[in-house]
Design a protein around this motif. Structure first.
Motif, PDB file in Angstrom:
ATOM      1  N   GLN A  66      47.819  51.760   3.660  1.00 53.66           N
ATOM      2  CA  GLN A  66      49.773  51.041   4.150  1.00 53.66           C
ATOM      3  C   GLN A  66      49.666  50.055   5.095  1.00 53.66           C
ATOM      4  N   HIS A  68      51.672  47.382   7.961  1.00 58.52           N
ATOM      5  CA  HIS A  68      52.829  47.113   9.075  1.00 58.52           C
ATOM      6  C   HIS A  68      52.887  46.502   9.608  1.00 58.52           C
ATOM      7  N   GLN A  77      49.838  41.355   8.742  1.00 56.56           N
ATOM      8  CA  GLN A  77      50.619  42.743   8.633  1.00 56.56           C
ATOM      9  C   GLN A  77      49.322  43.834   9.052  1.00 56.56           C
TER      10      GLN A  77
END
Length: 129
Positions: A66, A68, A77
């Motif tokens: 994932q 973030h 990110q």
């Protein structure tokens, strides 16, 4: 050649779910080193950022990673493993470690096992330099 054969054998015993060596390496790196940007991952893996982007796209699609926002730099990110990614890495690592331990036990003497451990320590030191 020995390392290539051993690496290939270790990945044979793990369920790779049709992931490529690059994808497996990226998962392993994220597991060991923790969250990092795609460019940091590319540098750590010594590959082009474009290759890393393609690798991460597949891992993201499979729900293994994932992304973030970086709390220190909102333009970047950070990539992390998902719970599924952590479970995959742990299961794969356990399968490989169990195979290697069993193979060393079945095919090597105690002295040979100590020699392998000593040699791996030296090789790890070389790899870190």
């Amino acid at each position: 050649m020995v390392f290539t054969r051993l690496r290939r054998r270790l990945w044979e015993v793990a369920d790779t779910q049709d992931l490529t060596p690059s994808q497996l390496s990226a998962l392993s790196r994220l597991s060991k080193d923790g969250p990092m940007s795609a460019s940091e991952l590319a540098a750590a893996e010594r590959v082009r950022p474009q290759s890393t982007a393609a690798t991460l796209a597949v891992l993201d699609q499979r729900g293994l990673i994932q992304r973030h926002p970086d709390p220190e730099d909102g333009r970047r990110q950070l990539v992390t493993l998902t719970e599924l990614g952590r479970e995959y890495v742990a299961g794969s690592r356990q399968a490989r470690e169990e195979w290697l331990a069993r193979a060393l036990q079945d095919h090597c003497t105690e002295d040979e096992r100590r020699t392998v451990i000593e040699a791996l320590t030296l090789l790890d030191r070389l790899a870190q330099s």
